[in-house]
Design a protein around this motif. Structure first.
Motif, mmCIF file in Angstrom:
data_model
loop_
_atom_site.group_PDB
_atom_site.id
_atom_site.type_symbol
_atom_site.label_atom_id
_atom_site.label_comp_id
_atom_site.label_asym_id
_atom_site.label_seq_id
_atom_site.Cartn_x
_atom_site.Cartn_y
_atom_site.Cartn_z
ATOM 1 N N ILE A 154 -5.048 0.125 -3.134
ATOM 2 C CA ILE A 154 -5.889 -0.892 -2.499
ATOM 3 C C ILE A 154 -5.244 -1.284 -1.174
ATOM 4 O O ILE A 154 -4.120 -1.802 -1.152
ATOM 5 C CB ILE A 154 -6.033 -2.130 -3.409
ATOM 6 C CG1 ILE A 154 -6.634 -1.725 -4.756
ATOM 7 C CG2 ILE A 154 -6.893 -3.197 -2.723
ATOM 8 C CD1 ILE A 154 -6.540 -2.810 -5.822
ATOM 9 N N TYR A 155 -5.961 -1.041 -0.089
ATOM 10 C CA TYR A 155 -5.428 -1.325 1.241
ATOM 11 C C TYR A 155 -5.369 -2.826 1.478
ATOM 12 O O TYR A 155 -6.289 -3.566 1.139
ATOM 13 C CB TYR A 155 -6.311 -0.654 2.303
ATOM 14 C CG TYR A 155 -5.706 -0.690 3.680
ATOM 15 C CD1 TYR A 155 -4.614 0.121 4.000
ATOM 16 C CD2 TYR A 155 -6.200 -1.538 4.652
ATOM 17 C CE1 TYR A 155 -4.043 0.088 5.257
ATOM 18 C CE2 TYR A 155 -5.644 -1.576 5.918
ATOM 19 C CZ TYR A 155 -4.551 -0.767 6.209
ATOM 20 O OH TYR A 155 -3.984 -0.804 7.457
ATOM 21 N N ASP A 156 -4.239 -3.291 2.078
ATOM 22 C CA ASP A 156 -4.063 -4.717 2.364
ATOM 23 C C ASP A 156 -4.032 -5.027 3.848
ATOM 24 O O ASP A 156 -4.130 -6.170 4.244
ATOM 25 C CB ASP A 156 -2.787 -5.240 1.699
ATOM 26 C CG ASP A 156 -2.656 -6.757 1.816
ATOM 27 O OD1 ASP A 156 -3.664 -7.429 2.095
ATOM 28 O OD2 ASP A 156 -1.547 -7.279 1.645
ATOM 29 N N GLY A 157 -3.905 -4.033 4.693
ATOM 30 C CA GLY A 157 -3.823 -4.270 6.133
ATOM 31 C C GLY A 157 -2.451 -3.898 6.659
ATOM 32 O O GLY A 157 -1.493 -3.759 5.902
ATOM 33 N N ASN A 158 -2.358 -3.740 7.965
ATOM 34 C CA ASN A 158 -1.095 -3.405 8.628
ATOM 35 C C ASN A 158 -0.404 -2.192 8.027
ATOM 36 O O ASN A 158 0.824 -2.167 7.916
ATOM 37 C CB ASN A 158 -0.150 -4.604 8.629
ATOM 38 C CG ASN A 158 -0.732 -5.777 9.389
ATOM 39 O OD1 ASN A 158 -1.328 -5.602 10.440
ATOM 40 N ND2 ASN A 158 -0.591 -6.961 8.841
ATOM 41 N N GLY A 159 -1.184 -1.215 7.578
ATOM 42 C CA GLY A 159 -0.609 0.014 7.034
ATOM 43 C C GLY A 159 -0.053 -0.118 5.624
ATOM 44 O O GLY A 159 0.558 0.818 5.119
ATOM 45 N N GLN A 160 -0.267 -1.254 4.973
ATOM 46 C CA GLN A 160 0.268 -1.492 3.628
ATOM 47 C C GLN A 160 -0.840 -1.391 2.573
ATOM 48 O O GLN A 160 -1.970 -1.803 2.811
ATOM 49 C CB GLN A 160 0.898 -2.888 3.546
ATOM 50 C CG GLN A 160 2.035 -3.107 4.526
ATOM 51 C CD GLN A 160 3.232 -2.247 4.194
ATOM 52 O OE1 GLN A 160 3.732 -2.274 3.078
ATOM 53 N NE2 GLN A 160 3.682 -1.474 5.171
ATOM 54 N N PHE A 161 -0.479 -0.852 1.421
ATOM 55 C CA PHE A 161 -1.427 -0.813 0.316
ATOM 56 C C PHE A 161 -0.699 -1.051 -0.997
ATOM 57 O O PHE A 161 0.508 -0.842 -1.122
ATOM 58 C CB PHE A 161 -2.224 0.502 0.301
ATOM 59 C CG PHE A 161 -1.420 1.739 -0.022
ATOM 60 C CD1 PHE A 161 -1.498 2.323 -1.280
ATOM 61 C CD2 PHE A 161 -0.605 2.341 0.934
ATOM 62 C CE1 PHE A 161 -0.778 3.471 -1.579
ATOM 63 C CE2 PHE A 161 0.111 3.483 0.646
ATOM 64 C CZ PHE A 161 0.034 4.057 -0.621
ATOM 65 N N LEU A 162 -1.450 -1.539 -1.975
ATOM 66 C CA LEU A 162 -0.946 -1.775 -3.324
ATOM 67 C C LEU A 162 -1.287 -0.570 -4.172
ATOM 68 O O LEU A 162 -2.416 -0.069 -4.121
ATOM 69 C CB LEU A 162 -1.617 -3.021 -3.927
ATOM 70 C CG LEU A 162 -1.232 -4.350 -3.294
ATOM 71 C CD1 LEU A 162 -2.316 -5.387 -3.542
ATOM 72 C CD2 LEU A 162 0.090 -4.825 -3.859
ATOM 73 N N VAL A 163 -0.318 -0.120 -4.980
ATOM 74 C CA VAL A 163 -0.557 1.071 -5.787
ATOM 75 C C VAL A 163 0.356 1.057 -7.006
ATOM 76 O O VAL A 163 1.469 0.538 -6.957
ATOM 77 C CB VAL A 163 -0.342 2.352 -4.946
ATOM 78 C CG1 VAL A 163 1.094 2.481 -4.473
ATOM 79 C CG2 VAL A 163 -0.805 3.598 -5.664
#
Length: 161
Positions: free
Chosen positions: A123-132
């Motif tokens: 799940i993308y969170d913004g600023n190139g970061q995602f939860l996985v």
């Protein structure tokens, strides 16, 4: 000749109170400056499971998650109430394709970790970061690291805009 009307003090106080009450009823006390987007909501729910352990086939925070079980759980339990298919491949069939440069919070990002098949979703969170959910548990990852960038397969937007 001018005439003035004098109201008793109690009646004047009562009329003033009624006018103030009516004004308060029809005037919002607080103006909302901004509302939470669907993407923010999904990410906030996703953050609650940070640190949950990995479990192949897992789909809840108590026993653990695999990647698609994690995204399925988050979207179902968030206010978005979206029922996603159980597999990464099934989830990839939904929604609208999104270019990597136009990712928004709450977009699903997909990877081919075995080199050929869709095997991972986050799940993308913004600023190139995602939860996985990875083999070491649910965590934040950078989509721009060599590992994830080399395995990136696309993104889908399943949330309302």
């Amino acid at each position: 000749m001018s005439m003035s009307v004098r109201l008793p003090k109690n009646l004047l106080l009562l009329l003033t109170s009624v006018l103030v009450g009516i004004t308060l009823i029809f005037t919002p006390l607080f103006k909302a400056e901004a509302s939470v987007s669907w993407g923010q909501e999904v990410v906030e729910v996703g953050k609650r499971s940070l640190g949950a352990k990995f479990k192949w086939g897992g789909n809840n925070p108590r026993t653990g998650f695999d990647a698609s079980g994690y995204t399925q759980y988050v979207f179902k339990t968030s206010a978005a109430k979206i029922k996603l298919p159980r597999s990464s491949k099934g989830q990839f069939k939904l929604g609208k394709k999104v270019q990597k440069a136009k990712l928004k919070q709450g977009d699903l990002v997909f990877f081919k970790t075995n080199g050929k098949d869709l095997t991972c979703v986050g799940i993308y969170d913004g600023n190139g970061q995602f939860l996985v959910a990875t083999a070491s548990g649910v965590k934040y990852q950078s989509i721009n690291t060599k590992y994830w960038n080399d395995r990136y397969a696309g993104a889908k937007r399943v949330l309302k805009e």
